[in-house]
Write a protein that holds these residues in place. Sequence first.
Motif, PDB file in Angstrom:
ATOM      1  N   ASP A   1       0.811  -1.228   0.000  1.00 15.63           N
ATOM      2  CA  ASP A   1       0.000   0.000   0.000  1.00 15.63           C
ATOM      3  C   ASP A   1       0.848   1.285   0.000  1.00 15.63           C
ATOM      4  N   VAL A   2       2.165   1.149  -0.035  1.00 16.02           N
ATOM      5  CA  VAL A   2       3.024   2.335  -0.003  1.00 16.02           C
ATOM      6  C   VAL A   2       3.096   3.005  -1.372  1.00 16.02           C
ATOM      7  N   MET A   3       3.166   2.197  -2.418  1.00 14.92           N
ATOM      8  CA  MET A   3       3.287   2.766  -3.761  1.00 14.92           C
ATOM      9  C   MET A   3       2.268   2.149  -4.706  1.00 14.92           C
ATOM     10  N   THR A   4       1.822   2.982  -5.642  1.00 18.48           N
ATOM     11  CA  THR A   4       0.950   2.481  -6.701  1.00 18.48           C
ATOM     12  C   THR A   4       1.763   2.610  -7.989  1.00 18.48           C
ATOM     13  N   GLU A   5       1.173   2.223  -9.105  1.00 18.73           N
ATOM     14  CA  GLU A   5       1.930   2.362 -10.359  1.00 18.73           C
ATOM     15  C   GLU A   5       2.174   3.826 -10.695  1.00 18.73           C
ATOM     16  N   ASP A   6       1.328   4.704 -10.130  1.00 20.26           N
ATOM     17  CA  ASP A   6       1.471   6.136 -10.413  1.00 20.26           C
ATOM     18  C   ASP A   6       2.408   6.850  -9.448  1.00 20.26           C
ATOM     19  N   GLY A   7       2.863   6.171  -8.439  1.00 18.61           N
ATOM     20  CA  GLY A   7       3.747   6.840  -7.475  1.00 18.61           C
ATOM     21  C   GLY A   7       3.347   6.486  -6.057  1.00 18.61           C
ATOM     22  N   PHE A   8       3.570   7.403  -5.159  1.00 18.35           N
ATOM     23  CA  PHE A   8       3.241   7.152  -3.762  1.00 18.35           C
ATOM     24  C   PHE A   8       1.741   7.185  -3.537  1.00 18.35           C
ATOM     25  N   SER A   9       1.268   6.317  -2.688  1.00 18.34           N
ATOM     26  CA  SER A   9      -0.153   6.374  -2.349  1.00 18.34           C
ATOM     27  C   SER A   9      -0.359   7.582  -1.431  1.00 18.34           C
ATOM     28  N   ASN A  10      -1.544   8.161  -1.487  1.00 25.69           N
ATOM     29  CA  ASN A  10      -1.826   9.366  -0.701  1.00 25.69           C
ATOM     30  C   ASN A  10      -1.547   9.165   0.780  1.00 25.69           C
ATOM     31  N   LYS A  11      -1.812   7.959   1.242  1.00 26.18           N
ATOM     32  CA  LYS A  11      -1.640   7.649   2.661  1.00 26.18           C
ATOM     33  C   LYS A  11      -0.233   8.023   3.157  1.00 26.18           C
ATOM     34  N   TYR A  12       0.766   7.776   2.319  1.00 24.65           N
ATOM     35  CA  TYR A  12       2.137   8.012   2.761  1.00 24.65           C
ATOM     36  C   TYR A  12       2.743   9.306   2.230  1.00 24.65           C
ATOM     37  N   LYS A  13       1.940  10.075   1.479  1.00 22.05           N
ATOM     38  CA  LYS A  13       2.444  11.405   1.108  1.00 22.05           C
ATOM     39  C   LYS A  13       2.484  12.281   2.354  1.00 22.05           C
ATOM     40  N   GLN A  14       1.583  11.957   3.275  1.00 14.74           N
ATOM     41  CA  GLN A  14       1.538  12.677   4.549  1.00 14.74           C
ATOM     42  C   GLN A  14       2.710  12.233   5.409  1.00 14.74           C
ATOM     43  N   LYS A  15       3.674  13.077   5.590  1.00 15.02           N
ATOM     44  CA  LYS A  15       4.829  12.701   6.407  1.00 15.02           C
ATOM     45  C   LYS A  15       4.431  12.474   7.864  1.00 15.02           C
ATOM     46  N   SER A  16       3.252  13.024   8.239  1.00 15.15           N
ATOM     47  CA  SER A  16       2.830  12.854   9.631  1.00 15.15           C
ATOM     48  C   SER A  16       2.505  11.399   9.950  1.00 15.15           C
ATOM     49  N   ASN A  17       2.424  10.554   8.923  1.00 18.72           N
ATOM     50  CA  ASN A  17       2.230   9.114   9.160  1.00 18.72           C
ATOM     51  C   ASN A  17       3.509   8.443   9.620  1.00 18.72           C
ATOM     52  N   MET A  18       4.618   9.148   9.452  1.00 21.49           N
ATOM     53  CA  MET A  18       5.900   8.557   9.824  1.00 21.49           C
ATOM     54  C   MET A  18       6.373   9.119  11.160  1.00 21.49           C
ATOM     55  N   VAL A  19       7.498   8.633  11.636  1.00 22.15           N
ATOM     56  CA  VAL A  19       7.961   9.070  12.957  1.00 22.15           C
ATOM     57  C   VAL A  19       8.949  10.219  12.792  1.00 22.15           C
ATOM     58  N   HIS A  20       8.659  11.323  13.456  1.00 25.54           N
ATOM     59  CA  HIS A  20       9.529  12.493  13.412  1.00 25.54           C
ATOM     60  C   HIS A  20      10.108  12.693  14.805  1.00 25.54           C
ATOM     61  N   ILE A  21      11.318  13.212  14.867  1.00 28.54           N
ATOM     62  CA  ILE A  21      11.966  13.448  16.163  1.00 28.54           C
ATOM     63  C   ILE A  21      11.053  14.212  17.124  1.00 28.54           C
ATOM     64  N   VAL A  22      10.257  15.133  16.565  1.00 28.04           N
ATOM     65  CA  VAL A  22       9.366  15.933  17.411  1.00 28.04           C
ATOM     66  C   VAL A  22       8.329  15.051  18.123  1.00 28.04           C
ATOM     67  N   ASP A  23       7.940  13.956  17.475  1.00 31.16           N
ATOM     68  CA  ASP A  23       6.977  13.040  18.108  1.00 31.16           C
ATOM     69  C   ASP A  23       7.578  12.373  19.345  1.00 31.16           C
ATOM     70  N   LEU A  24       8.924  12.357  19.406  1.00 31.41           N
ATOM     71  CA  LEU A  24       9.587  11.638  20.485  1.00 31.41           C
ATOM     72  C   LEU A  24      10.151  12.570  21.544  1.00 31.41           C
ATOM     73  N   LEU A  25      10.124  13.870  21.249  1.00 35.18           N
ATOM     74  CA  LEU A  25      10.780  14.828  22.141  1.00 35.18           C
ATOM     75  C   LEU A  25      10.243  14.798  23.563  1.00 35.18           C
ATOM     76  N   GLU A  26       8.927  14.819  23.685  1.00 35.55           N
ATOM     77  CA  GLU A  26       8.323  14.885  25.024  1.00 35.55           C
ATOM     78  C   GLU A  26       8.854  13.795  25.935  1.00 35.55           C
ATOM     79  N   GLU A  27       8.900  12.576  25.356  1.00 38.95           N
ATOM     80  CA  GLU A  27       9.324  11.457  26.175  1.00 38.95           C
ATOM     81  C   GLU A  27      10.824  11.451  26.466  1.00 38.95           C
ATOM     82  N   LYS A  28      11.618  11.907  25.471  1.00 41.17           N
ATOM     83  CA  LYS A  28      13.054  11.692  25.583  1.00 41.17           C
ATOM     84  C   LYS A  28      13.814  12.913  26.102  1.00 41.17           C
ATOM     85  N   ILE A  29      13.380  14.109  25.710  1.00 39.01           N
ATOM     86  CA  ILE A  29      14.247  15.255  26.005  1.00 39.01           C
ATOM     87  C   ILE A  29      13.551  16.276  26.921  1.00 39.01           C
TER      88      ILE A  29
END
Length: 190
Positions: free
Chosen positions: A162-190
């Motif tokens: 579901d990550v890629m279609t023949e036309d490119g990236f699926s909309n689901k993963y164009k949103q970088k917010s679906n992935m893990v960013h350092i900011v998502d971890l800041l509260e817990e770690k720093i």
Amino acid sequence: MKKELPLKSGLVENVRFFMGNGQTVLVSCSNKKGTTKNVLTVTWVTPTSFQPLLFLISIGKGEKGEGTYRFSYRLIEESREFVINVPTIDLKEKVLQAGCIHGESMDKFKEIKLTPIKAKITAAPLIEECILNIECRVVKEFETGDHVVFVGEAVAIHYNEDVMTEDGFSNKYKQKSNMVHIVDLLEEKI
Ligand SMILES: Cc1cc2nc3c(=O)[nH]c(=O)nc-3n(C[C@H](O)[C@H](O)[C@H](O)COP(=O)(O)O)c2cc1C
């Protein structure tokens, strides 16, 4: 008005969060024979060439007991391979755990409940729960202060359907917010 941040100030630590892209990945690795495997969390990762397709990761090389000690560094240094695994935000807790514990005296995959699967080329495993897995062979390595930059050439790439279609990236993963960013971890770690 500008203020100067003294280079010896403890706040210099925070400057790195303004730098880099912040997307955070899981890097899996193993010894040469593939009998010892490990995983660590890496924010200092970036693509660095189209042709050949190269990615770099910056890994702490400190001695045991030092803040920059990484068991994974020893494994990558020996095997000259690693796999970049891209997690989605639902794996946030596991990403944090992989970045807080050392793997030399435990099976981190079991501890964190991540599933290692056999890669096509590298002895280092893929992580099943991640949506994209890039097998890399180290083609260059250089020290940068207390870290070592490993430049890896992609030798095989795997992705969830579901990550890629023949036309490119699926909309689901164009949103970088679906992935893990350092900011998502800041509260817990720093
Ligand atoms: C959010 C986050 C990002 C991290 N990024 C890096 C990194 O880019 N490079 C690095 O060497 N260590 C990084 N670390 C630290 C290692 O993941 C951590 O020291 C880990 O426990 C090392 O595991 P190991 O000793 O089993 O190799 C990060 C940790 C966290 C929590």
